[in-house]
Design a protein around this motif. Structure first.
Motif, mmCIF file in Angstrom:
data_model
loop_
_atom_site.group_PDB
_atom_site.id
_atom_site.type_symbol
_atom_site.label_atom_id
_atom_site.label_comp_id
_atom_site.label_asym_id
_atom_site.label_seq_id
_atom_site.Cartn_x
_atom_site.Cartn_y
_atom_site.Cartn_z
ATOM 1 N N VAL A 43 0.379 -9.520 4.041
ATOM 2 C CA VAL A 43 1.645 -9.162 3.373
ATOM 3 C C VAL A 43 1.686 -9.640 1.930
ATOM 4 N N SER A 44 1.051 -10.763 1.624
ATOM 5 C CA SER A 44 1.042 -11.203 0.223
ATOM 6 C C SER A 44 0.116 -10.316 -0.603
ATOM 7 N N ALA A 45 -0.989 -9.849 -0.003
ATOM 8 C CA ALA A 45 -1.888 -8.942 -0.720
ATOM 9 C C ALA A 45 -1.197 -7.628 -1.044
ATOM 10 N N ILE A 46 -0.493 -7.071 -0.077
ATOM 11 C CA ILE A 46 0.152 -5.789 -0.334
ATOM 12 C C ILE A 46 1.297 -5.956 -1.330
ATOM 13 N N ALA A 47 2.064 -7.044 -1.220
ATOM 14 C CA ALA A 47 3.160 -7.255 -2.172
ATOM 15 C C ALA A 47 2.621 -7.452 -3.586
ATOM 16 N N PHE A 48 1.589 -8.260 -3.727
ATOM 17 C CA PHE A 48 1.027 -8.516 -5.059
ATOM 18 C C PHE A 48 0.397 -7.256 -5.634
ATOM 19 N N SER A 49 -0.295 -6.482 -4.797
ATOM 20 C CA SER A 49 -0.893 -5.235 -5.254
ATOM 21 C C SER A 49 0.177 -4.240 -5.694
#
Length: 173
Positions: free
Chosen positions: A79-85
């Motif tokens: 979830v942090s990867a998708i939010a940051f992306s």
């Protein structure tokens, strides 16, 4: 007559909505850096669990590729990867980033509190069952104890997710 009318009124909007919907194709996923950021972060987090298990037991257990709990949190990484992306691609001031950011916070909070508490309860219940097994003959089915994450596991997952999103989006640029 009324029944026929009510059926037409309910079916017509559904047909319109379905006919005007855009259904994503596989190529939409393949060309999307946010998808690859999330997938990459999840995969790396799960692979790290396999390596950590190997480091402590000297046995490779691929079960950890799909396991819940443990270091690092694959949920947090994903979830942090998708939010940051999404932030990198849509802007950190966009509604889309804010939505993914809030959802990421909810998932990480849940992983470190509710799911962690459920794992502790499963551990206690398994202890009670062990005592019962000594006295009686029951089916020895145990509850899954490794459900949630410590705050450290969640934090490491968050950092992993951000790093993977930076790497994936760096290749995309």
């Amino acid at each position: 007559m009324i029944v026929a009318c009510s059926q037409n009124l309910t079916v017509a909007p559904v047909k319109f909505i379905l006919s005007s919907m855009y259904l994503p194709s596989l190529s939409d996923f393949v060309r999307n850096p946010s998808f690859w950021s999330a997938f990459g972060a999840w995969f790396i987090a799960q692979a790290v669990k396999v390596l950590i298990h190997y480091g402590t037991t000297r046995r490779i257990d691929f079960h950890y590729l799909v396991s819940l709990g443990g270091m690092p949190s694959a949920h947090s990484a994903t979830v942090s990867a998708i939010a940051f992306s999404v932030g990198l691609n849509s802007g950190f001031d966009s509604q889309l980033f804010m939505s993914t950011f809030v959802m990421a916070l909810i998932v990480m909070f849940d992983a470190s509190t509710v799911r962690r508490a459920a794992g502790r309860q499963a551990s206690i219940l398994n202890g009670i069952l062990e005592e019962l097994f000594k006295e009686h003959h029951f089916a020895k089915e145990k509850l899954v104890e490794l459900l949630g994450h410590t705050r450290l596991e969640v934090f490491v997952g968050l950092v992993l997710g951000v790093l993977v999103a930076l790497i994936v989006n760096g290749f995309w640029a």
